[in-house]
Design a protein around this motif. Structure first.
Motif: not given
Ligand code: FAD
Length: 525
Positions: A154-160, A172-183, A189-193
């Motif tokens: 739920m990390a990406v959902h939480g950040a948004l 924080f992509l702690h310990d290599g958390f992998a994102l999809t291209d879409e995420q 787009a939502r300016r999340v660092r």
């Protein structure tokens, strides 16, 4: 605690449990709330999104709730429940380290445990500036520097989501958390660092989070951190009762009906223990719903019981009538020359035949069928019964057959044999109601000599639905074999038989049928 027996024991005194207890105590039920004092939100300063009590400290809400429950007679015990056993028909036993109490119904509102990700420093700041839920804390940290640690799906959902409360969100992509291209595209787009790297600890200044340390040596300034916790329901008591969990998106939980009813009759559950998404106000609402459903369940049980007593010609508010002299005199008088068949009961014959005759007691001997059989086998027999009419008939049968039996009129609700006087005590089909049954077994047990035998035979409640010889729908009248065996002290008795047996019988219409009896045979050490 004012008593040992309650209509309902509520296990867990958070919002769900207190609300259930309030509903039940206002419904004039006797209620005991047992609580271990580890409400999930206790580290938080305030409760938010609770209409009418917005911003109340958690301890204050609990104190208000306890006061409201107490004002209607609800009671409290600060303790941890370690076990629940029993069933809805015979009642439940709730055990803590120090006491056991009985309850007709159980409400489990034990909440859940947040498993905080294993990152140094997070646990210490939990509920202060390490947060999980924007609806609980979002407003309080609005426009501040928020970090979301990616530890779960739920990390990406939480950040948004947290972007609704502040424009300054770092994931924080702690310990290599992998994102999809879409995420990645959504977050940009939502300016999340996005910050790569392993978090090694938190920076705390003056008891306030100021930053997040990374293994690169960099410290990223942040005012609050958001984590996704593992949600572990405190459902041991539910699984102990045979309930099983079902997988949900946040882990396995025990399923319940919208009323809080579980798959085990008489056990209700509400709040976070069964609903991971429940907030304080929704936990309270589910406690109310379960309390109301549980009260309706008790009303229906009481109605079944009242009908069963009415069919027996007894007022259900006074079950003692069923064991009164008047009741039995009327029953014998209403049945001409005999109420029973006059033959010895089958289980007496089968279970006593191999014993060496000595002194025997037939408790509840009626018209003497069993006592006369015992006397004929060479036992020096005493028969006890409450009805003078039954004893007169028994004595007449003894005289006809030339057998000697001592007949004694005694009320088995209080009568006790001389301690250790008998080599055999047999008690067939004397069904006392509730605790009176257990009390009778204990008194009779006291009359058995060392090496002697106690034989207890009941009808089985399992025949309640039988169309040929139905039993009264009064489960409290029909103890099971394990319950009878448990009433005997294990250091004094060897339980030789504790079982349910089928036996052929003739129904009121003359048809051959089969009934079930509970047989317990025990030998005194
Ligand atoms: C840090 C934090 C802050 C939160 N803030 C908010 C907020 O602002 N607003 C909001 O709506 N929600 C908030 N929540 C969520 C809220 O805590 C839960 O929704 C709520 O506590 C659930 O209530 P409950 O009665 O189901 O369980 P709990 O409140 O957790 O109560 C369960 C109780 O059962 C007891 N118990 C467990 N096992 C036993 C046992 N064997 N014997 C006896 N007692 C037992 C526990 O000790 C505990 O007292 C927050 C959660 C956290 C973690």
């Amino acid at each position: 605690m004012a008593q040992q027996q309650y209509d309902v024991v509520v296990i867990g005194g958070g919002a769900a449990g207190l609300s259930g207890a309030l509903t039940l105590s206002r419904a004039r039920r006797s209620v005991l709330v047992i609580d271990a004092g580890e409400q999930r939100n206790r580290p938080a300063g305030h409760i938010h999104n609770y209409l009418g009590r917005e911003g109340t400290p958690p301890a204050e809400l609990l104190s208000i709730g306890r006061g409201e429950v107490s004002s209607y007679g609800g009671e409290f015990l600060d303790a941890r429940v370690t076990a629940v056993s029993g069933d809805a028909d015979h009642g439940f036993t709730v055990t803590t380290d120090e006491i056991s109490v009985k309850a007709r119904r159980i409400m489990v509102t034990t909440g859940l445990v947040d498993e905080i990700p294993d990152i140094s420093g997070l646990e210490d700041r939990w509920g202060k500036d390490v947060l999980h839920c924007p609806y609980c804390h979002g407003w309080e940290v609005r426009d501040r520097a928020i970090g979301v640690i990616a530890t779960g799906p739920m990390a990406v959902h939480g950040a948004l989501l947290w972007g609704q409360w502040t424009p300054d969100v770092t994931l924080f992509l702690h310990d290599g958390f992998a994102l999809t291209d879409e995420q990645r595209e959504q977050l940009e787009a939502r300016r999340v660092r996005l910050v790569e790297g392993v978090i090694t600890g938190l920076e705390i200044v003056d008891d306030r989070l100021t930053g997040v340390r990374l293994d690169s040596g960099e410290t990223v300034p942040r005012d609050a951190l958001v984590v996704q916790t593992g949600l572990r329901p405190r459902d041991t008591l539910l699984t102990m009762l045979g309930l099983t969990t079902q997988e949900t998106p946040v882990g396995p939980f025990v399923p319940v009906a919208p009323t809080g009813a579980t798959a085990v009759a008489g056990i209700y559950a509400a709040g976070n223990v069964v609903d991971p998404m429940a907030q304080v106000i929704t936990s309270a609402a589910s406690g109310l719903m379960a309390g109301a459903a549980l009260n309706a369940d008790l009303v229906m049980q009481e109605t079944r019981r009242a009908v069963a007593f009415k069919r027996l010609g007894v007022d259900g508010d006074n079950p003692g009538e069923l064991f009164s002299r008047d009741y039995w005199e009327k029953r014998y008088a209403g049945h001409g020359t005999h109420l029973f068949r006059g033959k010895a009961n089958a289980h007496l014959v089968s279970d006593v035949a191999g014993l060496t005759p000595g002194r025997a007691l037939d408790a509840g001997c009626g018209e003497g069928g069993d006592a006369l059989w015992l006397a004929a086998q060479g036992w020096e027999t005493t028969g006890v019964d409450i009805s003078a009419t039954a004893l007169e008939r028994a004595a007449a049968h003894a005289a006809e057959r030339g057998l000697t039996v001592t007949w004694e009129q005694g009320d088995l609700t209080s009568w006790a044999p001389e301690p250790g006087a008998y080599d055999l005590i047999s008690r067939h089909f004397v069904h006392m109601y509730g605790a009176a049954g257990e009390d009778l077994y204990r008194r009779l047990a006291g009359g058995v000599a060392p090496g002697g035998t106690l034989l207890i035979v009941n009808h089985s409640y399992t025949d309640v639905a039988s169309s040929t010889i139905p039993r009264p729908d009064l489960p409290e009248m029909f103890m099971t074999a394990p319950e009878i065996a448990a009433a005997l002290k294990p250091d004094e008795w060897d339980i030789q038989v504790a079982e349910e047996r089928a036996r052929p019988a003739t129904g009121p219409d003359g048809a051959e049928t089969s009934v079930h009896d509970v047989v317990v045979r025990a030998r005194r050490r």
